[in-house]
Motif scaffolding. Structure first.
Motif, PDB file in Angstrom:
ATOM      1  N   SER A 439      54.727  74.417  17.694  1.00 37.05           N
ATOM      2  CA  SER A 439      54.191  73.333  18.523  1.00 37.05           C
ATOM      3  C   SER A 439      53.805  73.885  19.898  1.00 37.05           C
ATOM      4  O   SER A 439      54.677  74.268  20.700  1.00 37.05           O
ATOM      5  CB  SER A 439      55.230  72.220  18.687  1.00 37.05           C
ATOM      6  N   ARG A 440      52.500  73.907  20.172  1.00 42.77           N
ATOM      7  CA  ARG A 440      52.042  74.416  21.464  1.00 42.77           C
ATOM      8  C   ARG A 440      52.437  73.482  22.602  1.00 42.77           C
ATOM      9  O   ARG A 440      52.703  73.915  23.722  1.00 42.77           O
ATOM     10  CB  ARG A 440      50.535  74.630  21.431  1.00 42.77           C
ATOM     11  N   GLY A 441      52.458  72.175  22.305  1.00 42.63           N
ATOM     12  CA  GLY A 441      52.832  71.208  23.339  1.00 42.63           C
ATOM     13  C   GLY A 441      54.277  71.378  23.777  1.00 42.63           C
ATOM     14  O   GLY A 441      54.583  71.418  24.978  1.00 42.63           O
ATOM     15  N   ALA A 444      54.679  74.622  25.694  1.00 46.25           N
ATOM     16  CA  ALA A 444      54.173  74.498  27.070  1.00 46.25           C
ATOM     17  C   ALA A 444      55.158  73.747  27.949  1.00 46.25           C
ATOM     18  O   ALA A 444      55.401  74.112  29.107  1.00 46.25           O
ATOM     19  CB  ALA A 444      52.811  73.798  27.065  1.00 46.25           C
ATOM     20  N   THR A 445      55.772  72.698  27.403  1.00 43.97           N
ATOM     21  CA  THR A 445      56.734  71.911  28.176  1.00 43.97           C
ATOM     22  C   THR A 445      57.936  72.750  28.574  1.00 43.97           C
ATOM     23  O   THR A 445      58.380  72.730  29.723  1.00 43.97           O
ATOM     24  CB  THR A 445      57.198  70.686  27.366  1.00 43.97           C
ATOM     25  N   HIS A 450      50.549  75.187  31.050  1.00 44.33           N
ATOM     26  CA  HIS A 450      49.590  74.315  30.384  1.00 44.33           C
ATOM     27  C   HIS A 450      49.466  74.700  28.903  1.00 44.33           C
ATOM     28  O   HIS A 450      49.696  75.853  28.520  1.00 44.33           O
ATOM     29  CB  HIS A 450      48.223  74.435  31.071  1.00 44.33           C
ATOM     30  N   ARG A 451      49.095  73.716  28.079  1.00 47.24           N
ATOM     31  CA  ARG A 451      48.910  73.994  26.641  1.00 47.24           C
ATOM     32  C   ARG A 451      47.886  75.093  26.413  1.00 47.24           C
ATOM     33  O   ARG A 451      48.042  75.926  25.513  1.00 47.24           O
ATOM     34  CB  ARG A 451      48.456  72.721  25.923  1.00 47.24           C
ATOM     35  N   ASN A 452      46.834  75.101  27.216  1.00 45.76           N
ATOM     36  CA  ASN A 452      45.797  76.122  27.040  1.00 45.76           C
ATOM     37  C   ASN A 452      46.353  77.520  27.306  1.00 45.76           C
ATOM     38  O   ASN A 452      45.943  78.499  26.669  1.00 45.76           O
ATOM     39  CB  ASN A 452      44.612  75.848  27.964  1.00 45.76           C
ATOM     40  N   ARG A 455      48.138  78.484  24.198  1.00 49.66           N
ATOM     41  CA  ARG A 455      47.178  78.819  23.147  1.00 49.66           C
ATOM     42  C   ARG A 455      46.583  80.209  23.371  1.00 49.66           C
ATOM     43  O   ARG A 455      46.474  81.021  22.437  1.00 49.66           O
ATOM     44  CB  ARG A 455      46.065  77.773  23.129  1.00 49.66           C
TER      45      ARG A 455
END
Length: 486
Positions: A439-441, A444-445, A450-452, A455
């Motif tokens: 899970s990228r989200g 990131a958290t 940031h999610r980018n 990624r």
């Protein structure tokens, strides 16, 4: 009102008393049809009723205005305009629960005013003496005995009720004490603390029932309350009661602050002891622990080190829990670190309940605590929202790596992760990404990026490793490699 009416020299005759314990603040005289604009509340209003000749239904509106202004009572001078109390006036006072009495012709209004003023002054003097006595009793208790429980007992006796100190969870630490402990409902106190604790030291609450009042006040001198004082006062709480409670809260806050300072010193000593332990200097670590103000934890011969992470409040609560259990614990590099006995313990699960992620190292002799510390770090890296507690035994002794063997697993890890060149950012990103099941989200958290960014990092890692994490086998290989390397 009952005290004023009981003065024999005034010969005041009660017509209707409800309530008889109404507080008298002053005495006013007026013949106006509507005197309320000139009143503040709490007055005994004296009148001869010069403007009320022939009144009938008008008395109802007149009394309603007095009740609305908070007047304590109406004294009607008889023998002039009215030979006796008009029946409509009596009925209105009975209907509205308002105090009414007759003033005989021979009693002057000035005599009533002078008597009331004397009684009010005496009451104020008595209140001041009671408040001063309460302050002396509580201050003496605070100075003589370094024990919050003694002060709470004295407060409960002063208010003739009950008192206790409760934690953020509403659990009593001292008390309840006093003659009315059954009236201090702890479930209600717990609900109040839960409701007001986010408001900090400025929040306080009180509630009343048919038996009395319950007051809850925060304790502490910092931005976050350390505990709460809950007090039950039978009947209506007086100014003296409220001042005693405020005094007790201030003294208890100072006492807790002294305890906080001692705890801060002890925590510095424990931190140093842990640093010495990880450096292999067990003898000096034991000496440092003996210098703590409170009987400190003992170092077992065989240990498991525990490492945990969470929010600042979660970590603070967890540290306090471990200290209460006499477990050596400290905050090191932003993590909670505890030295546990080698045998199984419920501490990891308790910390997980508080919201922390927990990693437990392998059982080692005390002199080799560093090895257990490193293993706990690997276990902590393997935790996640669905698995908040991991142990080194889970990862190695009963896992895939145990089948590979340490040498083969280490060789595989070195070869597999070599393209990342030991880049700590890429390794941390990969471990977090795998721990959150891709899970990228969530990644990131946890990393605070940031999610980018996640990624782009994962794409870069896939390029370096010439693989794709869409393939389950690739994720397994990466996970085993990460768990196998130090």
């Amino acid at each position: 009102m009952a005290d004023l009416l009981a003065v024999p020299e005034l010969a005041l005759a009660p017509v209707h008393l409800s309530p008889a314990d109404a507080e008298v603040r002053w005495v006013a005289t007026s013949e106006l049809v509507d005197p309320t604009p000139y009143l503040e509340g709490g007055e005994v209003l004296l009148t001869t009723g010069l403007e009320t000749t022939g009144w009938g239904d008008e008395w109802q509106e007149y009394v309603e205005r007095l009740v609305g202004a908070g007047v304590a009572a109406l004294g009607l001078g008889v023998g002039l305009t009215h030979e006796q109390t008009p029946e409509p006036l009596r009925a209105a006072c009975e209907d509205l629960g308002f105090n009414l009495f007759e003033v005989p012709r021979r009693t002057t209004f000035v005599a009533i005013s002078r008597t009331a003023a004397t009684m009010i002054e005496a009451a104020r003097g008595s209140l001041a003496r009671r408040a001063l006595d309460a302050q002396r009793v509580l201050t003496r208790a605070a100075l003589e005995v370094d024990d919050e429980a003694t002060l709470v007992r004295r407060l409960a006796a002063l208010v003739s009720g009950a008192a206790t100190i409760v934690t953020r969870d509403g659990e009593p630490t001292d008390g309840p004490f006093g003659s009315r402990t059954t009236d201090l409902v702890l479930d209600d106190v717990r609900s109040v603390v839960e409701r007001i604790q986010a408001q900090g030291l400025r929040a306080a609450a009180s509630s009343s029932s048919v038996t009395g009042s319950t007051i809850v006040r925060p304790l502490g001198v910092r931005s976050r309350p350390e505990a709460w004082l809950a007090v039950f006062v039978p009947g209506l709480s007086s100014d003296a009661d409220r001042l005693a409670i405020a005094t007790a809260a201030s003294l208890l806050s100072l006492s807790l602050e002294r305890r906080h300072e001692r705890r801060a010193t002890d925590r510095q000593l424990r931190l140093r002891a842990v640093e010495l332990l990880l450096a292999g200097d067990v003898r000096t670590a034991r000496i440092v622990l003996e210098a703590t103000a409170v009987t400190g934890p003992k170092l077992p011969d065989d240990v498991r080190l525990l490492r945990a992470r969470g929010t600042r409040e979660e970590t603070a609560d967890a540290l306090a829990l471990l200290e209460d259990r006499r477990i050596l614990a400290t905050i090191l590099d932003g993590e909670l670190l505890a030295v546990l006995q080698a045998r199984a313990d419920d501490v990891p699960d308790q910390l997980a309940i508080l919201g922390l992620q927990v990693g437990v190292g392998r059982a080692m002799p005390l002199e080799q605590s560093t090895i257990s510390y490193d293993a706990a770090g690997h276990a902590l890296a393997a935790t996640g929202r669905t698995t908040p507690v991991r142990t080194w035994d889970d990862l190695v002794d009963t896992g895939v790596i145990a089948l590979l063997g340490t040498d083969r697993a280490t060789a595989f890890a070195s070869s597999y992760l070599a393209p990342l060149a030991g880049d700590p950012i890429l390794l941390e990103t990969l471990a977090t990404f795998l721990r959150h099941h891709g899970s990228r989200g969530d990644t990131a958290t946890e990393l605070g990026v940031h999610r980018n960014t996640v990624r782009n990092r994962i794409t870069h890692i896939e390029t370096l490793l010439t693989t794709s994490f869409d393939d389950p086998q690739s994720r397994v290989n990466a996970w085993i490699a990460l768990q196998s390397t130090r």
